[in-house]
Scaffold this active site. Sequence first.
Site, PDB file in Angstrom:
ATOM      1  N   MET A 170       5.513  27.109   3.386  1.00 45.94           N
ATOM      2  CA  MET A 170       6.753  27.646   2.181  1.00 45.94           C
ATOM      3  C   MET A 170       5.975  27.544   1.056  1.00 45.94           C
ATOM      4  O   MET A 170       6.038  28.464   0.031  1.00 45.94           O
ATOM      5  CB  MET A 170       7.848  26.617   2.303  1.00 45.94           C
ATOM      6  CG  MET A 170       8.654  26.809   1.299  1.00 45.94           C
ATOM      7  SD  MET A 170       9.747  28.609   1.589  1.00 45.94           S
ATOM      8  CE  MET A 170      11.113  28.273   2.614  1.00 45.94           C
ATOM      9  N   LYS A 171       5.288  26.642   0.680  1.00 48.29           N
ATOM     10  CA  LYS A 171       4.408  26.359  -0.699  1.00 48.29           C
ATOM     11  C   LYS A 171       3.741  27.665  -1.043  1.00 48.29           C
ATOM     12  O   LYS A 171       3.850  28.046  -2.032  1.00 48.29           O
ATOM     13  CB  LYS A 171       3.586  25.137  -0.444  1.00 48.29           C
ATOM     14  CG  LYS A 171       2.904  24.706  -2.051  1.00 48.29           C
ATOM     15  CD  LYS A 171       4.087  24.713  -2.968  1.00 48.29           C
ATOM     16  CE  LYS A 171       3.273  24.320  -4.426  1.00 48.29           C
ATOM     17  NZ  LYS A 171       4.200  24.311  -5.662  1.00 48.29           N
ATOM     18  N   LEU A 172       2.984  28.098  -0.006  1.00 51.87           N
ATOM     19  CA  LEU A 172       2.109  29.209  -0.309  1.00 51.87           C
ATOM     20  C   LEU A 172       2.920  30.613  -0.570  1.00 51.87           C
ATOM     21  O   LEU A 172       2.556  31.456  -1.437  1.00 51.87           O
ATOM     22  CB  LEU A 172       1.084  29.595   1.051  1.00 51.87           C
ATOM     23  CG  LEU A 172       0.198  28.237   0.973  1.00 51.87           C
ATOM     24  CD1 LEU A 172      -0.583  28.849   2.596  1.00 51.87           C
ATOM     25  CD2 LEU A 172      -0.843  28.294  -0.093  1.00 51.87           C
TER      26      LEU A 172
END
Length: 294
Positions: A170-172
């Site tokens: 999700m962060k990427l």
Amino acid sequence: MTHHTGPVAVLGLGSMGTGLATRLLDQGVQVRVWNRTPERTGPLAAAGAVAAAHPAAAIEGTSAAICTVADSDALAAVLRGPDGILSGGPYPGALVCASTVAPEEVVKLTGDLHSVLDVGMLGNREHARNGELRLFVGGEERVFTAGLPLLELLGKEVVHLGELGSGMRMKLLLNLLMGIEVQAMAEAVELAAASGLDRALVLRAIAGSGFASPVMAFKSKRLIAKRFDEPDFRLRLMAKDLLLASNQAAAAGLRLPLLAAATQTHVSATEQGHGDEDCVAVAHAIAPEPGTHP
């Protein structure tokens, strides 16, 4: 709501790690800190944290350890290097990996541990200091449930996404969007300048329009002032995350043209020597040579 108890170690005192440690101290949590360059521990020690000489010392007596280092090499060193968290055996507390690394690296580095979460953090250092982050978490359900009281001290929204590595995925994705949006704004401004329009007026128009995301409105202020120092998020870290996202896309057999273009531009700006400036410094890779337009 259950409250977190027990000291917490924060390892890595960049802008986000410092913000997290400050937030915990403000909430009355005992905090132990470590940073590769020890001088960064000074202000937190003055505020009540215990500064440790190495990661293994930082985790002594703690119930949770939060890793906020820059990349996978740094995370590997903190976890498994000499005097690392795991140098004396398995860590008995909850290990929270908030460093942005490849999802498979989290699993590789921590796969034999029983209480691990990977957390993608959405927000800046002020959000971290004020407990206003959005946290996207991967890991086993039981580990997430046990770690929820700590996470709720740090974020206004805490979302469990699934298995270990999900938080990094999700962060990427989020940083993929941010990188493309900031680059798009920088490109629009260069076209505006080439057309004879005033940069500041154009940026204010973009920021106040329905086309701008909150991050574009926030970063527009830096572009207006041409202020790239004291970064909220370093350009080299954005370039690193876009490369990681590109690798994820390639592994999935996806062709993502906007991601490919943004990755190339951010890497180019980093290679020009702007890596330690704010990520809005991607504009340097777009700007023409001086004197080629007004």
